[in-house]
Design a protein around this motif. Structure first.
Motif, short mmCIF file in Angstrom:
data_model
loop_
_atom_site.label_atom_id
_atom_site.label_comp_id
_atom_site.label_asym_id
_atom_site.label_seq_id
_atom_site.Cartn_x
_atom_site.Cartn_y
_atom_site.Cartn_z
N ILE A 46 8.28 7.83 4.54
CA ILE A 46 9.54 8.07 3.82
C ILE A 46 9.54 9.50 3.31
O ILE A 46 8.62 9.94 2.64
CB ILE A 46 9.69 7.09 2.64
N ARG A 47 10.60 10.22 3.64
CA ARG A 47 10.78 11.59 3.16
C ARG A 47 11.87 11.53 2.09
O ARG A 47 13.04 11.28 2.39
CB ARG A 47 11.18 12.50 4.33
N MET A 50 -4.42 5.05 7.04
CA MET A 50 -3.58 3.85 6.97
C MET A 50 -4.19 2.71 7.78
O MET A 50 -4.22 1.56 7.35
CB MET A 50 -2.17 4.17 7.46
N LEU A 51 -4.72 3.04 8.96
CA LEU A 51 -5.40 2.02 9.77
C LEU A 51 -6.64 1.51 9.05
O LEU A 51 -6.90 0.30 9.01
CB LEU A 51 -5.78 2.61 11.14
N ASP A 52 -7.40 2.42 8.48
CA ASP A 52 -8.63 2.06 7.80
C ASP A 52 -8.37 1.08 6.66
O ASP A 52 -9.05 0.05 6.53
CB ASP A 52 -9.31 3.32 7.27
N HIS A 100 0.85 -1.19 0.00
CA HIS A 100 0.00 0.00 0.00
C HIS A 100 0.89 1.24 0.00
O HIS A 100 1.69 1.43 0.91
CB HIS A 100 -0.90 -0.02 1.25
N LEU A 101 0.74 2.08 -1.03
CA LEU A 101 1.54 3.30 -1.16
C LEU A 101 0.64 4.52 -1.19
O LEU A 101 -0.41 4.52 -1.81
CB LEU A 101 2.37 3.27 -2.44
N VAL A 153 3.95 5.77 3.41
CA VAL A 153 3.59 7.12 2.99
C VAL A 153 4.87 7.76 2.49
O VAL A 153 5.87 7.81 3.22
CB VAL A 153 3.02 7.97 4.14
N ILE A 154 4.88 8.22 1.25
CA ILE A 154 6.09 8.77 0.63
C ILE A 154 5.87 10.25 0.38
O ILE A 154 5.02 10.63 -0.43
CB ILE A 154 6.41 8.02 -0.68
N TYR A 155 6.62 11.08 1.08
CA TYR A 155 6.49 12.53 0.96
C TYR A 155 7.45 13.04 -0.12
O TYR A 155 8.66 12.79 -0.06
CB TYR A 155 6.76 13.20 2.30
N LEU A 156 6.90 13.76 -1.09
CA LEU A 156 7.68 14.23 -2.23
C LEU A 156 8.35 15.57 -1.97
O LEU A 156 9.47 15.80 -2.43
CB LEU A 156 6.76 14.36 -3.45
N LYS A 157 7.66 16.45 -1.27
CA LYS A 157 8.13 17.83 -1.11
C LYS A 157 8.65 18.06 0.31
O LYS A 157 7.99 17.71 1.29
CB LYS A 157 6.99 18.81 -1.42
N ARG A 158 9.82 18.66 0.42
CA ARG A 158 10.44 18.91 1.72
C ARG A 158 9.50 19.71 2.62
O ARG A 158 8.86 20.67 2.19
CB ARG A 158 11.76 19.67 1.54
N SER A 159 9.42 19.31 3.88
CA SER A 159 8.56 19.99 4.84
C SER A 159 9.14 19.82 6.24
O SER A 159 9.72 18.78 6.56
CB SER A 159 7.14 19.41 4.79
N ASN A 160 8.95 20.84 7.05
CA ASN A 160 9.35 20.77 8.45
C ASN A 160 8.17 20.45 9.36
O ASN A 160 8.31 20.42 10.59
CB ASN A 160 9.97 22.11 8.89
#
Length: 268
Positions: free
Chosen positions: A120-121, A72-74, A57-58, A92-99
């Motif tokens: 995953i960042r 994700m739980l659902d 699951h992505l 969960v794959i995060y594409l854009k840098r974030s703080n």
């Protein structure tokens, strides 16, 4: 556009994504959300693939989502209901840098129930594995680097080594879109060949998506004809591919001044 593009890559190059995330190049097939007992929360961003003994699951995200943990739980419960014997791996794959703290969230707790998944960042990921796998090449520009322009040039070099022109065109167009997260379209065009991209399924999907958005917008505004709106909605997507104003006007068969005006309004 990012949702459809991520689906295209993960489904077309499932073994590359399995090797990256699971450590082995498993052959996966698409698992339709309709095979689960309920409708998905967000079908546009959901990627489910399966083998005989597991489900992958992505969720690709450009921005943090406060509902991600529950989602994700659902989905874990839904998949268990349909395939109780299968192991499920969720990313969960995060594409854009974030703080934002949400990009570090990898669990969801509700009372005594705790569900864990992997976050995953991309900006923290080493580039090497992405440069070695065709299906991961478009994401390489978003990985760990101090010079995204140099990284894009490395990706362009790797893309040129691909012999299948159809695959090359699709991956080049995808790279252009992801590169637009960090780099200006004009710069991307100097590195990637736009004439090849125009032959790709990804490029045609961009045109279709823009047309659908515009037609819907026209209908919502009570207009009988939404063709012009459809073309205008496609402009930002074509700019991500590095097309110039003149090239966009020619591709959409509309006046250059109309494109200029639309772009100017978008920038204001």
């Amino acid at each position: 556009m990012f949702d459809n593009l991520c689906k295209f890559l993960a489904e077309s190059f499932s073994e590359d994504y399995a090797a990256w995330l699971l450590g082995r190049p498993i052959k996966l097939t698409k698992l339709s959300p309709t095979e689960l007992s309920l409708e998905p929360i967000r079908a546009d961003s959901l990627i489910l693939e399966q083998s005989e003994d597991l489900v992958l699951h992505l969720e690709f995200q450009t921005e943090p989502d406060p509902t991600m943990g529950f989602r994700m739980l659902d989905y874990r419960v839904r998949v268990y209901r349909r395939f109780p014997q299968k192991t499920m791996h969720q990313f969960v794959i995060y594409l854009k840098r974030s703080n934002n703290d949400l990009v570090y969230q990898d669990s969801f707790q509700m009372g005594e129930t705790v569900h864990r998944y992997q976050a995953i960042r991309l900006w923290e990921q080493p580039s090497e594995v992405f440069l070695q796998s065709p299906g991961l090449l478009p994401l390489a520009v978003l990985t760990q680097t101090s010079d995204p322009t140099l990284k894009l040039r490395e990706v362009a070099t790797a893309l040129e080594q691909i012999e299948d022109n159809r695959v090359k065109a699709n991956l080049m167009a995808a790279t252009s879109v992801f590169g637009g997260i960090l780099l200006a379209p004009e710069l991307i065009k100097t590195i990637l060949r736009s004439e090849i991209m125009k032959e790709s399924a990804v490029y045609q999907e961009i045109l279709r998506e823009g047309e659908q958005r515009g037609l819907l917008k026209g209908k919502l505004e009570g207009k009988l004809e939404g063709r012009l709106e459809a073309k205008l909605e496609t402009i930002p997507l074509l700019k991500k591919l590095g097309l110039t104003i003149a090239e966009i006007a020619k591709e959409l068969n509309i006046d250059v001044e109309l494109v200029n005006k639309f772009v100017a309004n978008q920038n204001n």
